[in-house]
Design a protein around this motif. Structure first.
Motif, PDB file in Angstrom:
ATOM      1  N   LEU A 155      46.208 -41.896  51.766  1.00  0.00           N
ATOM      2  CA  LEU A 155      47.052 -42.590  52.743  1.00  0.00           C
ATOM      3  C   LEU A 155      47.240 -44.055  52.353  1.00  0.00           C
ATOM      4  O   LEU A 155      48.352 -44.600  52.452  1.00  0.00           O
ATOM      5  CB  LEU A 155      46.433 -42.487  54.137  1.00  0.00           C
ATOM      6  N   CYS A 156      46.168 -44.691  51.881  1.00  0.00           N
ATOM      7  CA  CYS A 156      46.258 -46.088  51.435  1.00  0.00           C
ATOM      8  C   CYS A 156      47.205 -46.216  50.242  1.00  0.00           C
ATOM      9  O   CYS A 156      48.037 -47.136  50.186  1.00  0.00           O
ATOM     10  CB  CYS A 156      44.872 -46.615  51.064  1.00  0.00           C
ATOM     11  N   THR A 159      50.844 -45.610  51.401  1.00  0.00           N
ATOM     12  CA  THR A 159      51.312 -46.746  52.201  1.00  0.00           C
ATOM     13  C   THR A 159      51.744 -47.905  51.312  1.00  0.00           C
ATOM     14  O   THR A 159      52.792 -48.524  51.534  1.00  0.00           O
ATOM     15  CB  THR A 159      50.203 -47.208  53.166  1.00  0.00           C
ATOM     16  N   ASN A 163      55.866 -48.814  50.729  1.00  0.00           N
ATOM     17  CA  ASN A 163      56.274 -50.081  51.342  1.00  0.00           C
ATOM     18  C   ASN A 163      56.988 -50.970  50.336  1.00  0.00           C
ATOM     19  O   ASN A 163      57.436 -52.070  50.674  1.00  0.00           O
ATOM     20  CB  ASN A 163      55.060 -50.826  51.924  1.00  0.00           C
TER      21      ASN A 163
END
Length: 316
Positions: A155-156, A159, A163
């Motif tokens: 998830l990190c 993300t 972005n």
């Protein structure tokens, strides 16, 4: 930046450089995928139905087989469709979802292999207390920790990657949404973000690998003190399947994700990734079934039951 157009759809260009090989690749990868599914399902069914395999080692092997099956389902079906399709586009959300599940499951595989090495160390070092130290609850907690940590790291990564602003080029030089081919399309990708992504990748690969190697350093030190040569050979044989899978898994993964690279290396990474996403999941069940007598016996029972069942269905 003002004249650049944001990208919302990508083109997976992975195999488009080899148009004459696409049908052959489809057949080979499709057959490999079916074999992976059948082999892993057989292992999971054998572990589930054989009571003598209801031990921590086979519990983790069940989890590894399930996780690797899911990993291939994230990548290979889409790859097969793209090999036969003229349109190889993938939307930004689809790309992010694919990357999230691929790296989440891949990291889960790494941590399960680390848990399996800890299990082998515990079985060799504390055999008398093994059933107390490796209870069903502890095994389940280790499995959940592997899965949770893997998906948090994934998830990190996702993300950070999504972005970024993607502009001008929308062609991913790969057959799935891998980190480097995707971030190479970003127009605001900084050195700091590159280091953060590298740190997360190294945490998964090197972190879990170091844990595995620490376990085996202790195992080797214990086995070396055994007076019996037969006992040493028997002990090492219980670890041989796991070690084989570890070196296959980490060998390809570290080569792809931890070595320095540039845009010119993406075509090489594409071919290596085929090996990593198709061959490794295929080899794992083969290694465990060929090098493990208990698994061979359980698989023979399962296959024997299947061959007994289908003729009876036909006769009815």
């Amino acid at each position: 930046m003002g004249n650049q157009t944001a990208v919302s759809t990508f083109l997976l260009w992975g195999f488009s450089s080899f148009p004459e090989l696409q049908h052959l690749l489809f057949v080979v990868i499709f057959c490999s995928h079916v074999t992976i599914l059948l082999a892993n399902v057989c292992i999971m069914v054998a572990i589930k139905l054989s009571h003598n395999l209801h031990t921590p080692m086979y519990f983790f092997l069940f989890g590894l087989s399930l996780s690797e099956t899911c990993t291939t389902m994230v990548i290979i079906p889409r790859m097969l469709v793209d090999l036969l399709s003229e349109s190889k586009t993938i939307s930004l959300p689809e790309c992010a979802t694919q990357m999230f599940f691929f790296f989440g499951l891949g990291a889960n595989n790494c941590f399960i292999l680390a848990a399996m090495s800890y299990d082998r160390y515990t079985a060799i070092h504390n055999l008398l207390h093994y059933s107390i130290l490796m209870t069903r609850k502890i095994c389940f907690q280790l499995m959940m920790a592997s899965c949770g940590t893997g998906f948090v790291v994934s998830l990190c990564i996702v993300t950070i990657v999504f972005n970024l602003t993607f502009c001008n080029s929308s062609t991913i030089q790969h057959f799935f949404c891998d980190i480097e081919p995707v971030v190479s399309l970003a127009c605001n990708y900084t050195f700091f973000q590159k280091m953060v992504l590298f740190t997360f990748t190294a945490f998964v690969l090197l972190g879990s690998f170091i844990l595995i190697m620490i376990s085996y350093v202790f195992i080797v030190s214990i086995v070396a003190k055994m007076p019996s040569t037969k006992g040493r050979c028997k002990t090492f044989s219980t670890c041989s399947s796991h070690l084989t899978v570890v070196f296959i898994h980490y060998g390809f993964a570290c080569f792809v994700y931890l070595r320095p690279k540039n845009s010119d290396s993406f075509s090489k990474d594409t071919l290596i990734a085929v090996t990593y996403t198709v061959l490794t999941p295929l080899l794992n069940p083969i290694v465990y079934s060929l090098r493990n007598k208990e698994m061979q016996t359980a698989l023979r029972k399962v296959l024997g039951s299947v061959t007994w069942f289908f003729p009876h269905i036909v006769n009815k």
